[in-house]
Motif scaffolding. Structure first.
Motif, PDB file in Angstrom:
ATOM      1  N   SER A  50       3.010   3.367   4.160  1.00  0.00           N
ATOM      2  CA  SER A  50       1.985   2.698   4.472  1.00  0.00           C
ATOM      3  C   SER A  50       2.267   1.142   4.588  1.00  0.00           C
TER       4      SER A  50
ATOM      5  N   ILE B   4       0.845  -2.986   5.904  1.00  0.00           N
ATOM      6  CA  ILE B   4       0.096  -3.787   5.945  1.00  0.00           C
ATOM      7  C   ILE B   4       0.317  -4.280   7.476  1.00  0.00           C
TER       8      ILE B   4
ATOM      9  N   ALA C  88       0.954  -1.156   0.025  1.00  0.00           N
ATOM     10  CA  ALA C  88       0.026  -0.080  -0.094  1.00  0.00           C
ATOM     11  C   ALA C  88       0.928   1.173  -0.053  1.00  0.00           C
TER      12      ALA C  88
ATOM     13  N   HIS D 186       3.553  -6.026  11.510  1.00  0.00           N
ATOM     14  CA  HIS D 186       3.735  -5.536  10.250  1.00  0.00           C
ATOM     15  C   HIS D 186       3.564  -7.207   9.215  1.00  0.00           C
TER      16      HIS D 186
ATOM     17  N   ASN E 120      -6.916  -6.331  11.388  1.00  0.00           N
ATOM     18  CA  ASN E 120      -6.177  -5.684  10.176  1.00  0.00           C
ATOM     19  C   ASN E 120      -6.365  -4.331   9.798  1.00  0.00           C
ATOM     20  N   HIS E 121      -5.320  -3.589   9.645  1.00  0.00           N
ATOM     21  CA  HIS E 121      -5.330  -2.378   8.930  1.00  0.00           C
ATOM     22  C   HIS E 121      -4.070  -1.838   8.335  1.00  0.00           C
ATOM     23  N   VAL E 122      -4.229  -0.792   7.470  1.00  0.00           N
ATOM     24  CA  VAL E 122      -3.025  -0.096   6.704  1.00  0.00           C
ATOM     25  C   VAL E 122      -2.507   0.945   7.577  1.00  0.00           C
TER      26      VAL E 122
ATOM     27  N   LEU F  69      -3.478   0.434  -3.187  1.00  0.00           N
ATOM     28  CA  LEU F  69      -3.443  -0.844  -2.768  1.00  0.00           C
ATOM     29  C   LEU F  69      -3.029  -1.539  -3.747  1.00  0.00           C
TER      30      LEU F  69
END
Ligand SMILES: [Cu+2]
Length: 164
Positions: free
Chosen positions: A72, A74, A64, A88, A107-109, A128
């Motif tokens: 950015s 993951i 990302a 990460h 989960n997030h970015v 993405l």
């Protein structure tokens, strides 16, 4: 109002984009990208969205990037109580005919290295990258801080934000 004007008006009303934002990349649908305003001075944040895989082939989120943040990444968090530290992940599987939700506490970015903190109401682009579906740019909408309040916020994550 004659019938033509009425039909035209109805068409225009129907043409107003739905509130739910959806983006398509190959067999993937990315729905409602959003983020949350964080306390002033915190130059990072997280982006959330849902990825639907409508295809019969598994895919993977492999990266990302956003002009809004230097980095950015993951991040995955295995427990929803927020007690497990997030970490990460180089990639995250999107199963065939499956759905993966990125949300607070899960989960997030992770976005870090911002010049200005995220403000409610702002939107910023996020690209993405999927292994099979390729790259797709989505617009992330920043919501007020109290949106979907969760234990899994980033208060324990400041050390990570400070890293280069
Ligand atoms: Cu994180």
């Amino acid at each position: 109002m004659n019938i033509r004007v009425f039909a035209l008006t109805a068409l225009m009303v129907c043409a107003v984009p739905a509130l739910a934002q959806e983006y398509k990349a190959g067999a993937l649908l990315i729905e409602q990208p959003w983020s949350r305003e964080l306390p002033a001075g915190l130059l990072g944040g997280a982006a959330y969205f849902t990825v639907h895989n409508t295809g019969s082939q598994a895919d993977e989120l492999v990266g990302a990037s956003s002009p809004r943040a230097q980095k950015s990444m993951i991040h995955v968090q295995s427990s929803s109580d927020g007690l497990m530290p997030m970490h990460h992940a180089p990639a995250l599987a999107i199963p065939a005919h499956g759905e993966v939700t990125f949300q607070p506490g899960a989960n997030h970015v992770m976005l870090s290295g911002m010049e200005q903190p995220l403000k409610a109401g702002e939107q910023f682009p996020l690209t993405l990258e999927f292994k099979n579906a390729g790259k797709v740019e989505v617009l992330v909408k920043v919501q007020p801080a109290d949106t979907q309040a969760s234990h899994g916020d980033h208060s324990g994550h400041r050390g990570g934000l400070a890293q280069p």
